[in-house]
Every structure is written in structure tokens, then in C-alpha cells.
Design a protein around this motif. Structure first.
Motif, PDB file in Angstrom:
ATOM      1  N   ALA A 360     111.309   1.157 -38.982  1.00  0.00           N
ATOM      2  CA  ALA A 360     111.315   0.003 -38.078  1.00  0.00           C
ATOM      3  C   ALA A 360     111.945   0.349 -36.744  1.00  0.00           C
ATOM      4  CB  ALA A 360     112.059  -1.167 -38.727  1.00  0.00           C
ATOM      5  N   ASP A 361     113.078   1.059 -36.775  1.00  0.00           N
ATOM      6  CA  ASP A 361     113.734   1.460 -35.529  1.00  0.00           C
ATOM      7  C   ASP A 361     112.823   2.362 -34.707  1.00  0.00           C
ATOM      8  OD1 ASP A 361     116.020   0.057 -36.148  1.00  0.00           O
ATOM      9  OD2 ASP A 361     117.055   1.787 -37.016  1.00  0.00           O
ATOM     10  N   ASN A 362     112.260   3.372 -35.352  1.00  0.00           N
ATOM     11  CA  ASN A 362     111.461   4.362 -34.637  1.00  0.00           C
ATOM     12  C   ASN A 362     110.145   3.782 -34.112  1.00  0.00           C
ATOM     13  OD1 ASN A 362     112.433   7.412 -34.769  1.00  0.00           O
ATOM     14  ND2 ASN A 362     113.184   6.377 -36.596  1.00  0.00           N
ATOM     15  N   ALA A 363     109.503   2.939 -34.898  1.00  0.00           N
ATOM     16  CA  ALA A 363     108.191   2.418 -34.508  1.00  0.00           C
ATOM     17  C   ALA A 363     108.268   1.432 -33.357  1.00  0.00           C
ATOM     18  CB  ALA A 363     107.514   1.763 -35.707  1.00  0.00           C
ATOM     19  N   THR A 364     109.454   0.877 -33.102  1.00  0.00           N
ATOM     20  CA  THR A 364     109.575  -0.151 -32.060  1.00  0.00           C
ATOM     21  C   THR A 364     110.397   0.299 -30.856  1.00  0.00           C
ATOM     22  OG1 THR A 364     111.499  -1.091 -33.217  1.00  0.00           O
ATOM     23  CG2 THR A 364     109.331  -2.034 -33.721  1.00  0.00           C
ATOM     24  N   LYS A 385     107.028  -5.917 -37.093  1.00  0.00           N
ATOM     25  CA  LYS A 385     106.214  -4.970 -36.326  1.00  0.00           C
ATOM     26  C   LYS A 385     105.999  -3.678 -37.115  1.00  0.00           C
ATOM     27  CE  LYS A 385     105.547  -6.987 -32.254  1.00  0.00           C
ATOM     28  NZ  LYS A 385     104.215  -7.190 -31.654  1.00  0.00           N
ATOM     29  N   ALA A 386     107.052  -3.183 -37.735  1.00  0.00           N
ATOM     30  CA  ALA A 386     106.949  -1.931 -38.483  1.00  0.00           C
ATOM     31  C   ALA A 386     106.097  -2.095 -39.734  1.00  0.00           C
ATOM     32  CB  ALA A 386     108.339  -1.433 -38.852  1.00  0.00           C
ATOM     33  N   THR A 387     106.214  -3.233 -40.393  1.00  0.00           N
ATOM     34  CA  THR A 387     105.393  -3.478 -41.582  1.00  0.00           C
ATOM     35  C   THR A 387     103.917  -3.483 -41.221  1.00  0.00           C
ATOM     36  OG1 THR A 387     107.179  -4.753 -42.615  1.00  0.00           O
ATOM     37  CG2 THR A 387     104.957  -5.079 -43.478  1.00  0.00           C
ATOM     38  N   ARG A 388     103.612  -4.061 -40.058  1.00  0.00           N
ATOM     39  CA  ARG A 388     102.221  -4.040 -39.578  1.00  0.00           C
ATOM     40  C   ARG A 388     101.769  -2.606 -39.301  1.00  0.00           C
ATOM     41  NH1 ARG A 388      98.703  -7.555 -36.855  1.00  0.00           N
ATOM     42  NH2 ARG A 388      96.709  -6.449 -36.638  1.00  0.00           N
ATOM     43  N   ALA A 389     102.656  -1.796 -38.745  1.00  0.00           N
ATOM     44  CA  ALA A 389     102.328  -0.397 -38.458  1.00  0.00           C
ATOM     45  C   ALA A 389     102.071   0.389 -39.749  1.00  0.00           C
ATOM     46  CB  ALA A 389     103.451   0.262 -37.662  1.00  0.00           C
ATOM     47  N   LEU A 390     102.837   0.091 -40.795  1.00  0.00           N
ATOM     48  CA  LEU A 390     102.619   0.777 -42.075  1.00  0.00           C
ATOM     49  C   LEU A 390     101.184   0.583 -42.545  1.00  0.00           C
ATOM     50  CD1 LEU A 390     105.864  -0.099 -44.101  1.00  0.00           C
ATOM     51  CD2 LEU A 390     105.359   1.998 -42.866  1.00  0.00           C
ATOM     52  N   ALA A 391     100.670  -0.612 -42.374  1.00  0.00           N
ATOM     53  CA  ALA A 391      99.315  -0.917 -42.808  1.00  0.00           C
ATOM     54  C   ALA A 391      98.278  -0.343 -41.844  1.00  0.00           C
ATOM     55  CB  ALA A 391      99.130  -2.425 -42.942  1.00  0.00           C
ATOM     56  N   VAL A 396     102.581   6.077 -45.715  1.00  0.00           N
ATOM     57  CA  VAL A 396     103.040   5.977 -47.109  1.00  0.00           C
ATOM     58  C   VAL A 396     104.561   5.985 -47.113  1.00  0.00           C
ATOM     59  CG1 VAL A 396     103.000   7.015 -49.399  1.00  0.00           C
ATOM     60  CG2 VAL A 396     100.965   7.130 -47.929  1.00  0.00           C
ATOM     61  N   ALA A 397     105.153   4.847 -47.451  1.00  0.00           N
ATOM     62  CA  ALA A 397     106.609   4.710 -47.435  1.00  0.00           C
ATOM     63  C   ALA A 397     107.019   3.590 -48.361  1.00  0.00           C
ATOM     64  CB  ALA A 397     107.100   4.428 -46.011  1.00  0.00           C
ATOM     65  N   ALA A 398     108.307   3.568 -48.707  1.00  0.00           N
ATOM     66  CA  ALA A 398     108.830   2.519 -49.585  1.00  0.00           C
ATOM     67  C   ALA A 398     108.939   1.192 -48.859  1.00  0.00           C
ATOM     68  CB  ALA A 398     110.193   2.941 -50.128  1.00  0.00           C
ATOM     69  N   GLY A 399     109.006   1.244 -47.534  1.00  0.00           N
ATOM     70  CA  GLY A 399     109.121   0.024 -46.751  1.00  0.00           C
ATOM     71  C   GLY A 399     109.565   0.343 -45.343  1.00  0.00           C
ATOM     72  N   ALA A 400     109.614  -0.678 -44.508  1.00  0.00           N
ATOM     73  CA  ALA A 400     109.909  -0.481 -43.092  1.00  0.00           C
ATOM     74  C   ALA A 400     111.328   0.004 -42.838  1.00  0.00           C
ATOM     75  CB  ALA A 400     109.668  -1.784 -42.337  1.00  0.00           C
ATOM     76  N   LYS A 414     102.577   9.942 -38.199  1.00  0.00           N
ATOM     77  CA  LYS A 414     101.939   8.631 -38.061  1.00  0.00           C
ATOM     78  C   LYS A 414     102.897   7.622 -37.432  1.00  0.00           C
ATOM     79  CE  LYS A 414      98.830   9.268 -42.033  1.00  0.00           C
ATOM     80  NZ  LYS A 414      98.532   8.844 -43.416  1.00  0.00           N
ATOM     81  N   VAL A 415     104.191   7.731 -37.755  1.00  0.00           N
ATOM     82  CA  VAL A 415     105.184   6.842 -37.147  1.00  0.00           C
ATOM     83  C   VAL A 415     105.269   7.114 -35.646  1.00  0.00           C
ATOM     84  CG1 VAL A 415     107.632   6.230 -37.052  1.00  0.00           C
ATOM     85  CG2 VAL A 415     106.525   6.590 -39.270  1.00  0.00           C
ATOM     86  N   VAL A 416     105.256   8.400 -35.271  1.00  0.00           N
ATOM     87  CA  VAL A 416     105.296   8.758 -33.848  1.00  0.00           C
ATOM     88  C   VAL A 416     104.075   8.191 -33.123  1.00  0.00           C
ATOM     89  CG1 VAL A 416     105.344  10.647 -32.178  1.00  0.00           C
ATOM     90  CG2 VAL A 416     106.595  10.864 -34.323  1.00  0.00           C
ATOM     91  N   LEU A 417     102.905   8.307 -33.749  1.00  0.00           N
ATOM     92  CA  LEU A 417     101.680   7.785 -33.140  1.00  0.00           C
ATOM     93  C   LEU A 417     101.728   6.262 -33.053  1.00  0.00           C
ATOM     94  CD1 LEU A 417      98.874   8.332 -31.994  1.00  0.00           C
ATOM     95  CD2 LEU A 417      97.981   8.327 -34.331  1.00  0.00           C
ATOM     96  N   ALA A 418     102.242   5.614 -34.090  1.00  0.00           N
ATOM     97  CA  ALA A 418     102.355   4.158 -34.076  1.00  0.00           C
ATOM     98  C   ALA A 418     103.230   3.696 -32.917  1.00  0.00           C
ATOM     99  CB  ALA A 418     102.936   3.662 -35.399  1.00  0.00           C
ATOM    100  N   ARG A 419     104.335   4.400 -32.680  1.00  0.00           N
ATOM    101  CA  ARG A 419     105.209   4.023 -31.572  1.00  0.00           C
ATOM    102  C   ARG A 419     104.517   4.245 -30.228  1.00  0.00           C
ATOM    103  NH1 ARG A 419     109.825   7.634 -31.343  1.00  0.00           N
ATOM    104  NH2 ARG A 419     108.578   8.775 -29.846  1.00  0.00           N
ATOM    105  N   ALA A 420     103.767   5.353 -30.105  1.00  0.00           N
ATOM    106  CA  ALA A 420     103.077   5.653 -28.847  1.00  0.00           C
ATOM    107  C   ALA A 420     102.063   4.566 -28.507  1.00  0.00           C
ATOM    108  CB  ALA A 420     102.388   7.008 -28.942  1.00  0.00           C
ATOM    109  N   LEU A 421     101.465   3.965 -29.534  1.00  0.00           N
ATOM    110  CA  LEU A 421     100.425   2.962 -29.312  1.00  0.00           C
ATOM    111  C   LEU A 421     100.951   1.532 -29.348  1.00  0.00           C
ATOM    112  CD1 LEU A 421      97.616   4.578 -31.503  1.00  0.00           C
ATOM    113  CD2 LEU A 421      97.801   4.601 -29.005  1.00  0.00           C
ATOM    114  N   ALA A 422     102.225   1.358 -29.704  1.00  0.00           N
ATOM    115  CA  ALA A 422     102.780   0.012 -29.863  1.00  0.00           C
ATOM    116  C   ALA A 422     102.748  -0.780 -28.558  1.00  0.00           C
ATOM    117  CB  ALA A 422     104.218   0.094 -30.382  1.00  0.00           C
ATOM    118  N   SER A 423     102.854  -0.089 -27.426  1.00  0.00           N
ATOM    119  CA  SER A 423     102.889  -0.771 -26.131  1.00  0.00           C
ATOM    120  C   SER A 423     101.505  -1.010 -25.562  1.00  0.00           C
ATOM    121  CB  SER A 423     103.718   0.057 -25.140  1.00  0.00           C
ATOM    122  OG  SER A 423     103.146   1.357 -24.983  1.00  0.00           O
TER     123      SER A 423
END
Length: 507
Positions: A360-364, A385-391, A396-400, A414-423
Motif C-alpha cells: 500500500a505504501d509503495n503503490a501510492t 488503492k493498493a487492493t485495486r492495484a493487486l487485482a 500475488v500477495a497476502a494483502g495490501a 508489478k508493484v513498481v509498475l502499478a505505482r508508475a501508472l497510478a498517476s
């Protein structure tokens, strides 16, 4: 019947029915591995397949729960006898394990310096170091601080240090990840020479073409289990990928040549004019909505520096970067983010993630100013926001709230890519986006890139992997810091590699 009685050489290492659990997680289940003297044996599998756990057992860092390990037919030492392990096996990791501030000689004989009492016999230390390096053909000055060495030379120093303990079984963990093509070829040639002199290698790589180039045997792990061991010459590449994934069909990467060409009236998003900086000069190109441009070249070509300058990590010495008609402020990452540039940096561990923090911290991180007043977002908002990114990114993770340090390499990326595209950026800069990830994670990451391209984002992708570049409408080849060639979608591997290496096909 003994190995000697049958005429067969005793295996250098023989792991039999090895099992390992961490709480409820099965890290290895009844895995066996036999490596014969003088061979280079590949160990491959997707992230999370069990490779790292097996290596930790083979190098004396972890104890098996079940099964046993034998070196030269003898049971492995107890974990408390680390000197005995060093005499049998060593691992050279992707990230250097030398002490940068110490010289090569000091690193080679760390805690083994000769001399009386508390004194160090410097002359003897240097002489022993030179003799050791010379005996294995490693041309490095023993008085050079290790931090000043190239990645390639640091690896050779680590190999020489392992050999100085008496070990003749070396684990190479992703040794080519930071090397250019010429350095890789030198590494492979040195490996062949060492094999001729009785050194045995366990070679771990996500680059399957390297397995075919330098290895004689291959073992595949999948889901913590042994799937396949065979001579490399008897396993086709598609069969190898099938064994790794458990699925038929191999790696599916969409080629830009198979989709409709870019519309002629596509709006220009990014203009790079006469850009010069550390390692490159006079680079110019235009990037349009829905277009993918690839940058190819050796590690010394300047391609990484160009991309890092575009997203603000570096300041140019000359030239301009314009985004939607607005000139970008040089060397300013926050300004680049605000202007609409997202980035997957070159090194996810040091530049892309805060490993101790949660998904959650990293993705946002890139959108805190958008989801909370003053850049302070509530835990509930970050979690959502992070839970949405997981989907959205199939992480694959235990949770946000799981720390990203617990994830496999593919899921971290995938987390790095999710953060890059979050904006919701207009331009996405991707540097080695699939480095160190397994086949299926690579597919998933490239599918996301293709998806955002179709949504109208402009993509600049820099990679050492030809598969990554196949998404590109155009590939610009850099050599010695300048653009020397351009290839349209549908290029052949041979033509592109020839331009990267600066050779003429048929010579």
C-alpha cells in the motif's frame, strides 16, 4: 554399487529428496539435484519456484527439513562448520558481496591476512593475491579499491576468492543481469576455461538463451518441486518454458508488427531535441499518443542515461525535453511526475521500492498529493488503492499491507509498475521492466504495457531483452552515446543485434 566401481565420476553435489518449510509455506518438496564434475548446470524456474531456497541449502545457509545433501559422496557439513562449507561451495550473487572501500587484495583474503599477532603482512598479502588472480587468469590490480571495479571484474574477484578456499563448485546467481553482451561473452569464456580446469558451476538465470549457450545440463523447479533434469541439447526452448510454467505454448509476447500501425494524425506527446548528457550526445526523437519507442544498445551505449534524463533523474548538459508543448525543467523528478511522466526505474531494489514498507505504501507513493490533503492519505484510502492495484496487475500477495520485501521479483516489479501508472501519466518510461522476473511475470508485465499503449499513453521502453522491445513501433539503437540506427516493427533479431554490436551481417 559405488560410483568408482561403475566408472562414473562421483557427483560434485548430490541433493536427495530435499524438503523445506517456513511455517505453513512449502518452500521445497522432495527436490533432488545432481551436478557432475566440470559441467555448468542450469537451475531455472519462475520466481517462487524454490531456487533461492535450494541455493541457501546447498551453500550452508539453511538446513533441510527432509532429505540430505552430499558433496563428493560425503555428507554435507553441519551448518556450524562454515569453513568446511567454504571449502566445498560458494555463491556469487547478482549484487556484489565485496567491501567497496577495501582493496582487491583485502577482499580476497578478508579475515585471513597473513602476519604476526595483530599486524598484517601487506607484501605477502599482495603477492598471494596476485598469484591467486594470475592462476585463474583474472587481470585485476590487487591494490584497486573493490568499489572502483566494473561489475564484471567484481564477479571474477568473488569467484577467485571462493576458489582460494578450495571450493571447486560455484553457484552463479543471475551473473549476467548487470553485464552488457561483450562482458557476458567474456564471463562465459572464463567459465569454459575454469570448467576445463575442474571447476563446476550451478548457473541460475532467467535468460533461457544463456542456458543454451553455456550449460550442459538443466534442472527445472516449479511450485517448489523438481520437474525436469536433462542434457540441454535434448530440451527444446518451448519444452523448457512449458516445464517452467506448467502450460503449453511458451512465452507469448505481442509483436508491434501484428497490430494496426500508428495513426498518421496521432498527437505528439514528447519531443526530445539535441539531448546530451553523461554518456550520450545529440539524441532526438518524437513520441506520439499510443506509440511505443524502444531504446536498444549495450550497457555502455548511453540508453539508460537518456531515459533517466527524460524522467528527471539526470540533468542534461544540452538539449530540451518538451511534453505537450511545455518545456520540462531538467533534473527534476517531482516536476516530471506533475507534468505527466511515470517511470519504472532501472533498479527496483534501490530506486523503485521501499522494501521494508507495505504494498500500500509503495503503490501510492506517487499520488499521495492526490489522495490526501497535504500529501497525507488515510490508511483506508491507501489500502483501497493498493487492493485495486493487486487485482489490476495480478500481484500475488497476502494483502495490501504485506511488505514488498516478502514478494517475488516478478510481483515486486508489478508493484513498481502499478505505482508508475497510478498517476495516469501521459508518458511512461520503462527501464529494463522485466529484469530478473520469470517467464509468466514477464508476459503479465508486457501485457500491461500493451494495454496502456492501447489506452493512448506514449511509452519509452529501454531494455536488454529483445522480447521487451517487440512491443515497439520503432527501436532506436544507440552506440557510443549516439543514435546510429532505427528499426521499424517487424525487425529481425539478427539485424537489431548487428546494429547494437556494430557489425555487418555476413562479415
Amino acid at each position: 554399487m559405488s560410483a568408482s566401481a561403475t566408472g562414473a565420476a562421483v557427483p560434485v553435489v548430490d541433493a536427495r529428496g530435499v524438503g523445506k518449510r517456513y511455517g505453513p509455506t512449502v518452500a521445497l518438496a522432495d527436490v533432488s539435484l545432481t551436478v557432475h564434475p566440470g559441467e555448468s548446470h542450469a537451475l531455472v524456474g519462475r520466481n517462487g519456484a524454490g531456487k533461492s531456497t535450494l541455493v541457501s541449502i546447498l551453500t550452508g545457509l539453511s538446513k533441510t527439513d527432509t532429505g540430505a545433501v552430499y558433496f563428493g559422496g560425503e555428507p554435507a557439513p553441519s551448518l556450524s562448520k562454515q569453513d568446511a562449507w567454504k571449502q566445498r561451495v560458494a555463491c556469487v550473487y547478482q549484487h556484489a558481496m565485496v567491501i567497496p572501500e577495501l582493496t582487491v587484495a583485502e577482499n580476497l583474503f578478508l579475515n585471513r591476512q597473513s602476519g604476526g599477532r595483530f599486524a598484517i603482512g601487506w607484501s605477502r598479502l599482495r603477492r598471494q593475491s596476485r598469484e591467486l588472480l594470475d592462476s585463474w587468469g583474472v587481470g585485476v590490480d590487487v591494490d584497486t579499491p573493490a568499489g572502483e571495479l566494473s561489475v564484471e571484474d567484481r564477479q571474477f574477484v568473488e569467484i577467485a576468492r571462493a576458489l582460494s578456499y578450495g571450493a571447486r563448485f560455484i553457484v552463479l546467481d543471475e551473473p549476467t543481469a548487470q553485464l552488457d553482451s561483450q562482458a557476458i561473452e567474456r564471463l562465459f569464456e572464463r567459465m569454459r576455461q575454469m570448467q576445463d580446469n575442474g571447476v563446476t558451476f550451478l548457473f541460475i538465470s532467467h535468460h533461457l538463451h544463456e542456458v543454451y549457450e553455456v550449460c550442459q545440463a538443466v534442472t527445472v523447479l516449479r511450485d517448489a518441486r523438481h520437474v525436469l533434469t536433462a542434457p540441454v541439447a535434448e530440451v527444446g526452448r518451448a519444452e523448457l518454458v512449458d516445464a517452467m510454467t506448467g502450460e503449453k505454448g511458451g512465452l507469448a509476447v505481442r509483436d508491434a508488427a501484428s497490430r494496426d500501425p500508428l495513426a498518421e494524425d496521432a498527437a505528439e506527446v514528447l519531443a526530445v531535441d539535441g539531448l546530451s548528457g553523461d554518456g550520450f550526445a545529440g539524441v532526438s526523437f518524437r513520441l506520439h499518443r499510443g506509440e511505443v519507442i524502444g531504446l536498444a544498445g549495450s550497457n555502455a551505449s548511453g540508453k539508460h542515461q537518456v531515459a533517466e534524463t527524460v524522467y528527471g533523474l539526470r540533468s542534461p548538459s544540452a538539449g530540451t525535453i518538451t511534453l505537450d508543448g511545455e518545456r520540462m525543467r531538467p533534473g527534476d523528478i517531482p516536476a516530471a511526475l506533475r507534468a505527466g511522466i511515470g517511470c519504472v526505474p532501472r533498479d527496483r531494489h534501490h530506486e523503485g521500492l521501499v522494501l521494508e514498507h507495505s504494498i500500500a505504501d509503495n503503490a501510492t507513493l506517487s499520488i499521495l498529493d492526490r489522495i490526501g490533503p497535504g500529501g497525507i492519505a488515510s490508511p483506508r484510502t491507501r489500502h483501497a488503492k493498493a487492493t485495486r492495484a493487486l487485482a489490476d496487475y495480478d500481484i500475488v500477495a497476502a494483502g495490501a499491507e504485506q511488505p514488498v520485501s516478502d514478494l517475488s521479483g516478478g510481483n515486486q516489479q508489478k508493484v513498481v509498475l502499478a505505482r508508475a501508472l497510478a498517476s495516469d501519466p501521459r508518458v511512461v518510461v520503462l527501464i529494463n521492466p522485466t529484469a530478473g522476473v520469470d517467464v509468466k511475470s514477464k508476459e503479465a508485465l508486457l501485457a500491461v504495457v500493451d494495454r496502456v499503449r492501447a489506452e493512448g499513453k506514449a511509452v519509452l521502453i529501454v531494455s536488454d531483452e529483445l522480447d521487451d522491445l517487440r512491443l515497439s513501433d520503432r527501436v532506436l539503437v544507440l552506440r557510443a552515446g549516439r543514435v546510429v540506427a532505427e528499426h521499424r516493427a517487424g525487425w529481425s533479431d539478427g539485424d537489431l543485434v548487428a546494429d547494437i554490436e556494430g557489425v555487418q551481417l555476413g562479415d
